[in-house]
Enzyme design. Structure first.
Site, mmCIF file in Angstrom:
data_model
loop_
_atom_site.group_PDB
_atom_site.id
_atom_site.type_symbol
_atom_site.label_atom_id
_atom_site.label_comp_id
_atom_site.label_asym_id
_atom_site.label_seq_id
_atom_site.Cartn_x
_atom_site.Cartn_y
_atom_site.Cartn_z
ATOM 1 N N CYS A 1 0.834 -1.207 0.000
ATOM 2 C CA CYS A 1 0.000 0.000 0.000
ATOM 3 C C CYS A 1 0.871 1.259 0.000
ATOM 4 O O CYS A 1 1.493 1.570 -0.994
ATOM 5 C CB CYS A 1 -0.972 -0.046 1.189
ATOM 6 S SG CYS A 1 -2.341 1.118 1.022
ATOM 7 N N HIS B 1 -3.480 -5.713 1.064
ATOM 8 C CA HIS B 1 -2.718 -5.957 2.296
ATOM 9 C C HIS B 1 -2.621 -7.438 2.667
ATOM 10 O O HIS B 1 -3.489 -7.943 3.396
ATOM 11 C CB HIS B 1 -3.387 -5.211 3.450
ATOM 12 C CG HIS B 1 -3.226 -3.728 3.378
ATOM 13 N ND1 HIS B 1 -2.279 -3.047 4.097
ATOM 14 C CD2 HIS B 1 -3.879 -2.795 2.647
ATOM 15 C CE1 HIS B 1 -2.354 -1.749 3.829
ATOM 16 N NE2 HIS B 1 -3.326 -1.575 2.948
ATOM 17 N N GLU C 1 -0.724 -8.689 4.866
ATOM 18 C CA GLU C 1 -0.490 -8.815 6.322
ATOM 19 C C GLU C 1 -1.791 -8.785 7.127
ATOM 20 O O GLU C 1 -1.779 -9.087 8.319
ATOM 21 C CB GLU C 1 0.484 -7.722 6.805
ATOM 22 C CG GLU C 1 -0.110 -6.351 7.067
ATOM 23 C CD GLU C 1 -0.397 -5.532 5.810
ATOM 24 O OE1 GLU C 1 -0.489 -6.119 4.717
ATOM 25 O OE2 GLU C 1 -0.569 -4.307 5.933
#
Lengths: 231, 82
Positions: free
Chosen positions: A85, A194, A196
């Site tokens: 990002c 994302h 994560e």
């Protein structure tokens, strides 16, 4: 393997990235934007967030912060570097990846669980997926529209440098539905969604099996750890 | 203290959602003369000492490398303020 996550002023997904590394079985190391020191890490993650409040351009000021001279040197020598990002925006501003990221074409911030296709598995951050694998991970951005001139776009497609592509919905007007890129060497990867945020059951996207059970992002972090074992 | 003004605009070919929204707001005024708005940036850079050609070269360099991103923006002008 030691994987560093750099915190810039305004980073907000640095803790999640550190946690993802630990869940994948690596040693997570916090790095600070103002240092000229990578603390001996073997790989680097530039996390999501709004470094410097997105002033000037997203990622532009962070791309010129002290630690980035070490990051650029290390990346050019082959160290694995991942930008998520805002981290992707920083990599683009640092010219480690091509093109640019501009405001979403619909003008508003978007947050959704996004289906993407892994377009290239010949990188240290994507080797744990199968070619063409479809995964769902969260996406949340206001300025994620990928652009490049025709010539650059042709080169990215021709050389297989598109790492991830949006499926079903193009959430921000990105050209060719590009969600993420790799460099020619395959050590630098950047993406807007994302991974994560999809590493632990109970905290990921919904799946047909159960609510919040999606962990499709974990393989990104497992990939770089496996690459370290092989090298 | 002397100032140098740098103006940066998004490239013509790119969508400028902020400009478009502003244009729509302006169209509520007047008789429809306003058809488009594009929003750019103006940097006022304060200088200590004299403005030399060498300094202007330096500013041109940072305007290209830092103040703008040539993938999405153009440096429109660099001039010394009156």
């Amino acid at each position: 393997m030691r994987v560093g996550v750099i915190t810039f002023p305004g980073s907000l997904d640095d803790r999640d990235a550190l946690r993802a590394i630990k869940l994948a079985g690596g040693d997570a190391v916090s790095l600070w934007h103002g240092d000229h020191d990578l603390h001996g890490v073997d790989a680097i993650i530039l996390p999501g967030g709004f470094s410097y409040g997105d002033y000037l351009r997203c990622g532009a000021i962070a791309a010129h912060s002290p630690i980035m001279s070490e990051v650029i040197d290390a990346a050019n020598k082959g160290m694995p570097v991942l930008g998520i990002c805002n981290g992707f925006q920083i990599l683009v501003e640092a010219h480690l990846l091509a093109g640019g990221l501009i405001r979403n074409d619909h003008g508003t911030f978007i947050r959704r669980d996004q289906k993407i296709r892994v377009e290239n598995v010949d990188t240290v951050w994507t080797s744990g997926y199968t070619q063409g694998q479809e995964i769902t991970i969260p996406l949340k951005n206001g300025e994620g529209g990928f652009i490049a001139d025709d010539e650059t776009l042709k080169r990215l497609e021709g050389d297989g440098l598109v790492a991830f592509r949006y499926l079903e919905v193009n959430p921000n007007g990105s050209l060719n539905d590009i969600a993420g890129l790799r460099n020619a060497r395959g050590n630098v990867v950047g993406l807007m969604p994302h991974p994560e945020h999809a590493v632990e059951p109970g905290f990921g996207p919904d799946t047909p099996a159960a609510m919040s059970s999606g962990t499709d992002g974990l393989a990104v972090f497992q990939s770089v750890l496996a690459a370290a074992v092989l090298s | 203290m002397p100032k140098v003004i740098v103006e940066v605009m998004p490239k013509e070919v790119l969508l400028d959602p902020a400009g478009k929204a502003t244009a729509r707001a302006l169209q509520r005024f007047g008789d429809g003369e306003i058809t488009d708005v594009r929003i750019g940036k103006r940097f006022e850079i304060t200088i200590e000492g004299e403005i030399t050609p060498k300094l202007l070269d330096h500013i041109a360099e940072v305007a290209k490398d830092v103040l703008s991103n040539d993938v999405i923006e153009d440096v429109l002008s660099i001039r010394v303020a009156d």
